[in-house]
Motif scaffolding. Sequence first.
Motif, PDB file in Angstrom:
ATOM      1  N   MET A  63       0.838  -1.169   0.000  1.00 52.97           N
ATOM      2  CA  MET A  63       0.000   0.000   0.000  1.00 52.97           C
ATOM      3  C   MET A  63       0.895   1.247   0.000  1.00 52.97           C
ATOM      4  N   PRO A  64       0.612   2.216  -0.893  1.00 54.63           N
ATOM      5  CA  PRO A  64       1.433   3.420  -0.935  1.00 54.63           C
ATOM      6  C   PRO A  64       1.260   4.264   0.325  1.00 54.63           C
ATOM      7  N   PRO A  65       2.302   5.030   0.681  1.00 49.37           N
ATOM      8  CA  PRO A  65       2.188   5.871   1.876  1.00 49.37           C
ATOM      9  C   PRO A  65       1.109   6.937   1.686  1.00 49.37           C
ATOM     10  N   SER A  66       0.533   7.389   2.783  1.00 50.90           N
ATOM     11  CA  SER A  66      -0.464   8.448   2.704  1.00 50.90           C
ATOM     12  C   SER A  66       0.223   9.763   2.347  1.00 50.90           C
ATOM     13  N   ALA A  67      -0.566  10.723   1.897  1.00 50.17           N
ATOM     14  CA  ALA A  67      -0.024  12.044   1.583  1.00 50.17           C
ATOM     15  C   ALA A  67       0.601  12.675   2.825  1.00 50.17           C
ATOM     16  N   ASN A  68      -0.015  12.456   3.997  1.00 48.78           N
ATOM     17  CA  ASN A  68       0.543  13.012   5.234  1.00 48.78           C
ATOM     18  C   ASN A  68       1.895  12.382   5.560  1.00 48.78           C
ATOM     19  N   ASP A  69       2.007  11.048   5.385  1.00 50.98           N
ATOM     20  CA  ASP A  69       3.285  10.381   5.619  1.00 50.98           C
ATOM     21  C   ASP A  69       4.339  10.881   4.635  1.00 50.98           C
ATOM     22  N   SER A  70       3.955  10.997   3.377  1.00 53.75           N
ATOM     23  CA  SER A  70       4.890  11.471   2.354  1.00 53.75           C
ATOM     24  C   SER A  70       5.327  12.900   2.643  1.00 53.75           C
ATOM     25  N   ALA A  71       4.402  13.755   3.045  1.00 59.62           N
ATOM     26  CA  ALA A  71       4.747  15.144   3.369  1.00 59.62           C
ATOM     27  C   ALA A  71       5.732  15.189   4.533  1.00 59.62           C
ATOM     28  N   ALA A  72       5.527  14.350   5.530  1.00 61.61           N
ATOM     29  CA  ALA A  72       6.448  14.299   6.667  1.00 61.61           C
ATOM     30  C   ALA A  72       7.831  13.831   6.215  1.00 61.61           C
ATOM     31  N   GLU A  73       7.881  12.861   5.307  1.00 65.03           N
ATOM     32  CA  GLU A  73       9.158  12.380   4.788  1.00 65.03           C
ATOM     33  C   GLU A  73       9.879  13.479   4.019  1.00 65.03           C
ATOM     34  N   VAL A  74       9.150  14.218   3.192  1.00 70.82           N
ATOM     35  CA  VAL A  74       9.740  15.303   2.408  1.00 70.82           C
ATOM     36  C   VAL A  74      10.238  16.407   3.335  1.00 70.82           C
ATOM     37  N   ARG A  75       9.458  16.746   4.358  1.00 73.92           N
ATOM     38  CA  ARG A  75       9.873  17.760   5.337  1.00 73.92           C
ATOM     39  C   ARG A  75      11.181  17.332   6.009  1.00 73.92           C
TER      40      ARG A  75
ATOM     41  N   ARG B 182       2.973  19.763  -1.204  1.00 74.27           N
ATOM     42  CA  ARG B 182       1.900  19.121  -1.951  1.00 74.27           C
ATOM     43  C   ARG B 182       2.459  17.861  -2.582  1.00 74.27           C
ATOM     44  N   ILE B 183       1.744  16.767  -2.404  1.00 77.54           N
ATOM     45  CA  ILE B 183       2.154  15.466  -2.927  1.00 77.54           C
ATOM     46  C   ILE B 183       1.294  15.150  -4.148  1.00 77.54           C
ATOM     47  N   HIS B 184       1.949  14.771  -5.235  1.00 81.93           N
ATOM     48  CA  HIS B 184       1.278  14.372  -6.474  1.00 81.93           C
ATOM     49  C   HIS B 184       1.885  13.034  -6.893  1.00 81.93           C
ATOM     50  N   GLY B 185       1.335  11.964  -6.334  1.00 79.67           N
ATOM     51  CA  GLY B 185       1.892  10.635  -6.615  1.00 79.67           C
ATOM     52  C   GLY B 185       3.292  10.518  -6.037  1.00 79.67           C
ATOM     53  N   ASP B 186       4.269  10.282  -6.898  1.00 78.98           N
ATOM     54  CA  ASP B 186       5.663  10.152  -6.471  1.00 78.98           C
ATOM     55  C   ASP B 186       6.445  11.458  -6.612  1.00 78.98           C
ATOM     56  N   THR B 187       5.722  12.564  -6.743  1.00 83.27           N
ATOM     57  CA  THR B 187       6.339  13.887  -6.846  1.00 83.27           C
ATOM     58  C   THR B 187       5.824  14.753  -5.711  1.00 83.27           C
ATOM     59  N   ALA B 188       6.736  15.520  -5.115  1.00 84.52           N
ATOM     60  CA  ALA B 188       6.366  16.438  -4.036  1.00 84.52           C
ATOM     61  C   ALA B 188       6.906  17.822  -4.360  1.00 84.52           C
ATOM     62  N   ILE B 189       6.108  18.826  -4.054  1.00 85.42           N
ATOM     63  CA  ILE B 189       6.519  20.214  -4.245  1.00 85.42           C
ATOM     64  C   ILE B 189       6.519  20.876  -2.880  1.00 85.42           C
ATOM     65  N   LEU B 190       7.671  21.406  -2.495  1.00 87.07           N
ATOM     66  CA  LEU B 190       7.822  22.081  -1.211  1.00 87.07           C
ATOM     67  C   LEU B 190       8.181  23.541  -1.478  1.00 87.07           C
ATOM     68  N   THR B 191       7.380  24.445  -0.933  1.00 86.65           N
ATOM     69  CA  THR B 191       7.658  25.875  -1.056  1.00 86.65           C
ATOM     70  C   THR B 191       7.708  26.475   0.335  1.00 86.65           C
ATOM     71  N   ALA B 192       8.732  27.290   0.585  1.00 87.79           N
ATOM     72  CA  ALA B 192       8.883  27.943   1.884  1.00 87.79           C
ATOM     73  C   ALA B 192       9.759  29.182   1.716  1.00 87.79           C
ATOM     74  N   ARG B 193       9.630  30.058   2.700  1.00 86.59           N
ATOM     75  CA  ARG B 193      10.539  31.202   2.764  1.00 86.59           C
ATOM     76  C   ARG B 193      11.763  30.758   3.567  1.00 86.59           C
ATOM     77  N   ILE B 194      12.926  31.001   2.993  1.00 86.83           N
ATOM     78  CA  ILE B 194      14.187  30.541   3.568  1.00 86.83           C
ATOM     79  C   ILE B 194      15.122  31.746   3.725  1.00 86.83           C
ATOM     80  N   THR B 195      15.769  31.827   4.864  1.00 86.51           N
ATOM     81  CA  THR B 195      16.884  32.770   4.990  1.00 86.51           C
ATOM     82  C   THR B 195      18.158  31.945   5.064  1.00 86.51           C
TER      83      THR B 195
END
Length: 129
Positions: free
Chosen positions: A1-13, A76-89
């Motif tokens: 079973m593929p990971p949930s979007a929440n699990d994937s987002a946590a992994e990407v973070r 945002r998770i789109h299948g096996d692709t994740a897009i992470l946007t943030a303000r970084i200093t």
Amino acid sequence: MPPSANDSAAEVRHTAHSWASAITANDPSRIAAHMADDWTIVSASGPSPRDHFLSLVASGRLTHSAMDTVTEPRIRIHGDTAILTARITNTARFDGQTYPADEWTTDIFVRQPDDHWLCVLTHITPVAA
């Protein structure tokens, strides 16, 4: 079973945090472990490939002493692709000159067959004054 979007987002973070730590450690091998072979960074000066970025770090011409996320990342998770946007200093030194930066950063990650995430593209935009 593929990971949930929440699990994937946590992994990407977690991956993004680990990558930032590698960048401030100025460790090319640790940095490279988070980047796909064809990773590119796009900035105001245009695209720059992975090997160029890593060679600058390896030579000591480019170092980072800070890399901090100042907004909650939007992931945002789109299948096996994740897009992470943030303000970084961050604070970089290039050829002996210090460059503090405040940027909006978008990283695109792709899940690998062994379930870890690699960044394939980084796009940075300076924060408007």
